[in-house]
Design a protein around this motif. Sequence first.
Motif, PDB file in Angstrom:
ATOM      1  N   GLU A  21      17.087  22.904 -21.286  1.00  0.00           N
ATOM      2  CA  GLU A  21      18.027  23.328 -20.141  1.00  0.00           C
ATOM      3  C   GLU A  21      17.211  23.562 -19.019  1.00  0.00           C
ATOM      4  O   GLU A  21      16.342  24.282 -18.685  1.00  0.00           O
ATOM      5  CB  GLU A  21      18.902  24.544 -20.328  1.00  0.00           C
ATOM      6  CG  GLU A  21      19.766  24.934 -19.449  1.00  0.00           C
ATOM      7  CD  GLU A  21      20.353  26.331 -19.634  1.00  0.00           C
ATOM      8  OE1 GLU A  21      21.592  26.285 -20.148  1.00  0.00           O
ATOM      9  OE2 GLU A  21      20.025  27.203 -19.612  1.00  0.00           O
TER      10      GLU A  21
ATOM     11  N   HIS B 201      20.148  19.220 -25.417  1.00  0.00           N
ATOM     12  CA  HIS B 201      20.802  20.243 -24.810  1.00  0.00           C
ATOM     13  C   HIS B 201      22.140  19.947 -24.090  1.00  0.00           C
ATOM     14  O   HIS B 201      23.265  20.291 -24.033  1.00  0.00           O
ATOM     15  CB  HIS B 201      20.042  21.350 -23.801  1.00  0.00           C
ATOM     16  CG  HIS B 201      20.892  22.353 -23.221  1.00  0.00           C
ATOM     17  ND1 HIS B 201      21.566  22.152 -22.113  1.00  0.00           N
ATOM     18  CD2 HIS B 201      20.619  23.788 -23.532  1.00  0.00           C
ATOM     19  CE1 HIS B 201      21.822  23.454 -21.688  1.00  0.00           C
ATOM     20  NE2 HIS B 201      21.323  24.266 -22.453  1.00  0.00           N
TER      21      HIS B 201
ATOM     22  N   ASP C 151      24.995  22.006 -25.941  1.00  0.00           N
ATOM     23  CA  ASP C 151      25.167  23.250 -25.416  1.00  0.00           C
ATOM     24  C   ASP C 151      26.302  23.427 -24.689  1.00  0.00           C
ATOM     25  O   ASP C 151      26.718  22.245 -23.926  1.00  0.00           O
ATOM     26  CB  ASP C 151      23.934  23.622 -24.599  1.00  0.00           C
ATOM     27  CG  ASP C 151      23.795  25.005 -24.390  1.00  0.00           C
ATOM     28  OD1 ASP C 151      23.215  25.914 -24.986  1.00  0.00           O
ATOM     29  OD2 ASP C 151      24.438  25.699 -23.387  1.00  0.00           O
TER      30      ASP C 151
ATOM     31  N   HIS D 157      26.691  24.496 -22.004  1.00  0.00           N
ATOM     32  CA  HIS D 157      26.154  24.393 -20.539  1.00  0.00           C
ATOM     33  C   HIS D 157      25.553  22.825 -20.161  1.00  0.00           C
ATOM     34  O   HIS D 157      25.058  22.834 -19.127  1.00  0.00           O
ATOM     35  CB  HIS D 157      24.970  25.245 -20.313  1.00  0.00           C
ATOM     36  CG  HIS D 157      25.130  26.746 -20.214  1.00  0.00           C
ATOM     37  ND1 HIS D 157      24.908  27.796 -21.057  1.00  0.00           N
ATOM     38  CD2 HIS D 157      26.183  27.646 -19.333  1.00  0.00           C
ATOM     39  CE1 HIS D 157      25.319  28.937 -21.001  1.00  0.00           C
ATOM     40  NE2 HIS D 157      26.145  28.969 -19.960  1.00  0.00           N
TER      41      HIS D 157
ATOM     42  N   HIS E  60      26.307  31.763 -27.221  1.00  0.00           N
ATOM     43  CA  HIS E  60      26.684  30.529 -28.464  1.00  0.00           C
ATOM     44  C   HIS E  60      26.037  30.948 -29.647  1.00  0.00           C
ATOM     45  O   HIS E  60      25.170  31.190 -29.976  1.00  0.00           O
ATOM     46  CB  HIS E  60      25.586  29.612 -27.726  1.00  0.00           C
ATOM     47  CG  HIS E  60      25.523  28.893 -26.532  1.00  0.00           C
ATOM     48  ND1 HIS E  60      26.778  29.147 -25.729  1.00  0.00           N
ATOM     49  CD2 HIS E  60      24.675  28.594 -25.574  1.00  0.00           C
ATOM     50  CE1 HIS E  60      26.427  28.538 -24.559  1.00  0.00           C
ATOM     51  NE2 HIS E  60      24.982  28.487 -24.507  1.00  0.00           N
TER      52      HIS E  60
ATOM     53  N   HIS F  32      22.660  34.450 -29.892  1.00  0.00           N
ATOM     54  CA  HIS F  32      23.025  33.123 -28.765  1.00  0.00           C
ATOM     55  C   HIS F  32      21.919  31.971 -29.286  1.00  0.00           C
ATOM     56  O   HIS F  32      20.745  32.113 -29.177  1.00  0.00           O
ATOM     57  CB  HIS F  32      22.603  33.632 -27.461  1.00  0.00           C
ATOM     58  CG  HIS F  32      22.636  32.800 -26.393  1.00  0.00           C
ATOM     59  ND1 HIS F  32      23.931  32.384 -25.902  1.00  0.00           N
ATOM     60  CD2 HIS F  32      21.760  32.164 -25.753  1.00  0.00           C
ATOM     61  CE1 HIS F  32      23.752  31.288 -24.833  1.00  0.00           C
ATOM     62  NE2 HIS F  32      22.432  31.206 -24.801  1.00  0.00           N
TER      63      HIS F  32
HETATM   64 ZN   LIG Z   1      23.752  27.526 -22.942  1.00  0.00          ZN
END
Ligand SMILES: [Zn+2]
Length: 482
Positions: A11, A105, A139, A141, A163, A379
Amino acid sequence: MRFATLGLFHEANTFSPFKADKRRFEDGGVCRGEQIIAEYAESSSTVGGYIAECGRLGIELVPLIQAFVTPVGAITEDAFESLVGEMLDLLRKNGPWDGVLLNIHGAAVAEHIPDADGEIAARAREVVGRDVPVGAVLDMHANVSERLIDALTVTLVYQTNPHIDARDKAEACTRLILATAEGRVRPEQALTQLPLVVNITRQDTSEPPISELLDKARELAGGMLSVSLVEGFPYADVSHMGMSCIAISDGDVQRARRVADELADEIWRRRNDLQARGITVDEALDIAERESGPVVLLDVGDNIGGGAPGDSTEILRAAIARGTRSLVQTLCDPAAVRHCIEAGVGARVELEVSTDKVPVTGLVKTLSDGRFEEPKPTHGGFRFFDMGPAAVLETDAGHTLVLGTKAVISSSLQQLLSVGVDPTTFQVVVAKGVNSPRAAYTPIAKRVVVVDTDGVTAMGLERFTYAHRRKPLFPFEAGQWR
Ligand SMILES: [Zn+2]
């Protein structure tokens, strides 16, 4: 059936001054072959889910390579090309495959490729050809591009933040890729990108409005293969940054498109509810001083899971200035750790911590190698953690600093417990993050408070200068949708 699994999980916070180079990937963990099984099989992560479900379904899963790096800035060209090059060589040499399970991700950025995940998926697609189903779990995000969706057969997304459903989603993805490989389903995907950013402080999936939007997604999922709400990652300055919806139908692309748009309509209606909400450091310490029992302060600006360095002392400095005692926090500071190691356990030390150079005096309580293990699903589902050599310092001001050599996401209480620090005995517990700490820290908290602190993950996006984001994009511009 014979499936490959491979991935590069990053990320990227493009506002971070640090790049994800080869050394950072080695620190984060690059696993090959059987190492992947040892590292991930017992974890609640995506790869753990792929391994478990393939085992249950009698699919031979060949683990090729998994590269992970703690969130930081863009990936260097050198690290990207060498890791992805190795990944694709392995995919090419060990085929043919009946299916491919990617671990990416969705918010990776490389120096030379803004849509790094789209690039990885497209290159993998090129190796295996059009007929082999390729699945990925992203993910929540993720900043999702059309290119990524085009390259994948099935795109699932965590639907929890923090998560905790990575493994479940990976199991579902494995089943869908198997069904596709056997010709039982024909996934048709549609992506709807919204001109909208959801603030990091409004992403908790157990609270409205996101919890209600997820109810809507579940309602729309009837008769579909999957419907996902994607929160996106606002700290990546790329054109595909923002919220999106992904719908997958069995053989009906028009229907997938309608469903993705319908979910997007609902999200757009709630756009004002998805904006920043937090309080100042002083207001947060006022609350912490009034309550009995731990008040967890979420240090938004120093969110390690969002790419921050984990060395901010903004809350600590305020506590020192106000005389607030009984505070515990982690702090990534290799020099301070070295100082404590040289002094030894039981020694009194006087030093400056963090790049802010905050003077502290106190006792070195514990030293450790900084490795710890979290058996519970937290997470992202990680199990093994390594903050590097670590020291616990008890300061004269009444603060306990867990000093580490590497920044580790505040997602596990074991980070504190493993070095003999019991967070439940403190009045103020500072956690470096917004959503990632919640699964671990909410159960011990009398109250959880989101604190508007400065840093490369600050909640107020007006503090950042974007060069590549789309325009209009709400809340920067009023924007419009349909
Ligand atoms: Zn995330």
